[in-house]
Design a protein around this motif. Structure first.
Motif: not given
Length: 358
Positions: A77-82, A151-154
Motif C-alpha cells: 500500500g501507499q503508506d509502506d512505499v513513500r 518494501a520500496e526495493h521489492e
C-alpha cells in the motif's frame, strides 16, 4: 483492507494464472475467520491479493524469488512505499527511466551482444538490455545506500520485471526467444508507477519449499501447484535473474541459469499424484483448498479418490482459463482449460488410546 484498484502484476503472463477465477476461489474461501490464508504457490499473487481484499491476513510462498517479489508488490500500500529519500514513488520511476544504459549481465547474455560468446540470444534488443542493467544496478545502489526501504526495493524490482516482460521477444515465457523481433520487443523499455491501494495487506513472506511454510490447524492452506511438465524455474529463469540481480553461469541456446535444484515433483506425470497426496495430507491446516486443472497430469477422479479418504471433500468447477499457447499453431488448436478447486476439510485425527478426553 486492500482496495481492488491497483492490484496488478504489471502485465507478466504466467502459466496457470488464476487471475480469471481468483474472485470465485475467494468466494468459496469465504470471509476471514481470524486465521491466516496461506498461498503456498503464490505465483504472481492474484489469489492472495483477492483474499487480502476481503480482509484475510495472507502468508505467501513460492520457490522462485521473482514470483514472491511480484506477489508482494501486489499487496503493498501507499503508506509502506513513500520513497521519502527520492522525492516520492513517481519521481523514483522517472529517475530510473532517465538512466543511460550500461553494458551489464543482461546485455551480455540475453541480447544479440551474446554472439561474442558463440550464441546469439534475442530476448531483448541491445538498447533495452543495457537499460535493464542500468535500472537494476541503480535499484541496488539505492538499497545499499539505504535510500529505499525493503518494501520500496521489492516494488521497484517488480516494476522492472513487468517493464522487461513488456519488451521481451518471447511468446509468453522465457523458455525460448523468437527468431524474429516482435513489434513489442522493438519498443523502448519504460517502467510505470502502478496505482497503489491506500493500505497494505497483512502479509508474511516466505521463499522456499512449500512444506516449510508455517501453518496451524486453524489456517486455510491454498495450493496451486504446477500441473504440467513445464518447470517454472526454467520457463521464468530470466525474471529470476533480474529479481536476484546476480550473474549466474548460463549456457545453451536459451541461456538457462542453474535450475535443476528447483525442479518440482508436481511436473512429472509419474510423481504428481503421490506428491499432491502427501502435500495435502501433511499440511497442518485442517481446511485445504487445492487448485487443479483438466490439463493436469492427474485426473479429477484420481484426485477425488486420493483426497476423499482424508475428510470431507467438495469439488468446485470455478470456470476456465486459457491454455498455454507458445505459438500460432498451438493457439489455433487450443481449447479452454477447466479449473477445479478441491475443498477438503480433514477428518479429526483420533486421539491415542488411553489419552485423556477433552
Amino acid at each position: 483492507m486492500i482496495g481492488k484498484k491497483g492490484i496488478s502484476t504489471m502485465g507478466v503472463r504466467y502459466i496457470g494464472s488464476k487471475a480469471r477465477v481468483a474472485d470465485e476461489i475467494v468466494e468459496i474461501l469465504g470471509m476471514p475467520t481470524g486465521a491466516t490464508f496461506i498461498d503456498g504457490f503464490c505465483g504472481t499473487g492474484t489469489v492472495a491479493a483477492a483474499a487480502a481484499r476481503v480482509g484475510w491476513p495472507v502468508r505467501i510462498n513460492d520457490h522462485l524469488f521473482s514470483s514472491v517479489v511480484m506477489a508482494s508488490a501486489s499487496l503493498i500500500g501507499q503508506d509502506d512505499v513513500r520513497f521519502e529519500q527520492l522525492g516520492g514513488y513517481k519521481e523514483a520511476i522517472y529517475t530510473l527511466n532517465s538512466l543511460e544504459g550500461v553494458d551489464g549481465f543482461i546485455h551480455r547474455e540475453y541480447t544479440p551482444a551474446s554472439r561474442v560468446g558463440g550464441v546469439e540470444r534475442k530476448y531483448f534488443t541491445e538498447t533495452n538490455g543495457r537499460r535493464i542493467d542500468a535500472v537494476r544496478a541503480m535499484i541496488r545502489v539505492w538499497r545499499e545506500a539505504r535510500l529505499i526501504t525493503g518494501a520500496e526495493h521489492e516494488l521497484l524490482i517488480a516494476d522492472l520485471m513487468g517493464a522487461a516482460n513488456g519488451v521481451a521477444n518471447i511468446a509468453g515465457t522465457y523458455g525460448c526467444f523468437l527468431k524474429d523481433w516482435s513489434p513489442q520487443s522493438l519498443k523502448a523499455i519504460r517502467l510505470r508507477a502502478r496505482n497503489l491501494p491506500t493500505e497494505s495487506a497483512k502479509v508474511e513472506v516466505h521463499v522456499g519449499d512449500v512444506t516449510d511454510v508455517p501453518a496451524s490447524a486453524a489456517d486455510v492452506a491454498y495450493y496451486d501447484p504446477p500441473y504440467t511438465k513445464r518447470q517454472y524455474a526454467a520457463y521464468y529463469h530470466l525474471l529470476e535473474t533480474i529479481a536476484l540481480g546476480d550473474e549466474p553461469i548460463v549456457g545453451g541456446v536459451t541461456g538457462l541459469r542453474p535450475w535443476r535444484h528447483l525442479a518440482s515433483d508436481f511436473c512429472y506425470r509419474t510423481r504428481a499424484l503421490g506428491a499432491l497426496g502427501r502435500l495435502v495430507a501433511d499440511s497442518p491446516a485442517q481446511r485445504v483448498l487445492l487448485s487443479y486443472s483438466s490439463e493436469g497430469h492427474v485426473s479429477r477422479s484420481e484426485l477425488e479418490q486420493s483426497l476423499g479418504s482424508l475428510g470431507d471433500l467438495t469439488v468446485h468447477q470455478v470456470g476456465t482459463i486459457g491454455r498455454y499457447r507458445p505459438n500460432e499453431a498451438a493457439s489455433a488448436a487450443a481449447s479452454s482449460v477447466h479449473e477445479y478447486l478441491f475443498e477438503l476439510v480433514k477428518s479429526p485425527i483420533p486421539a491415542p488410546v488411553g489419552a485423556p478426553s477433552a
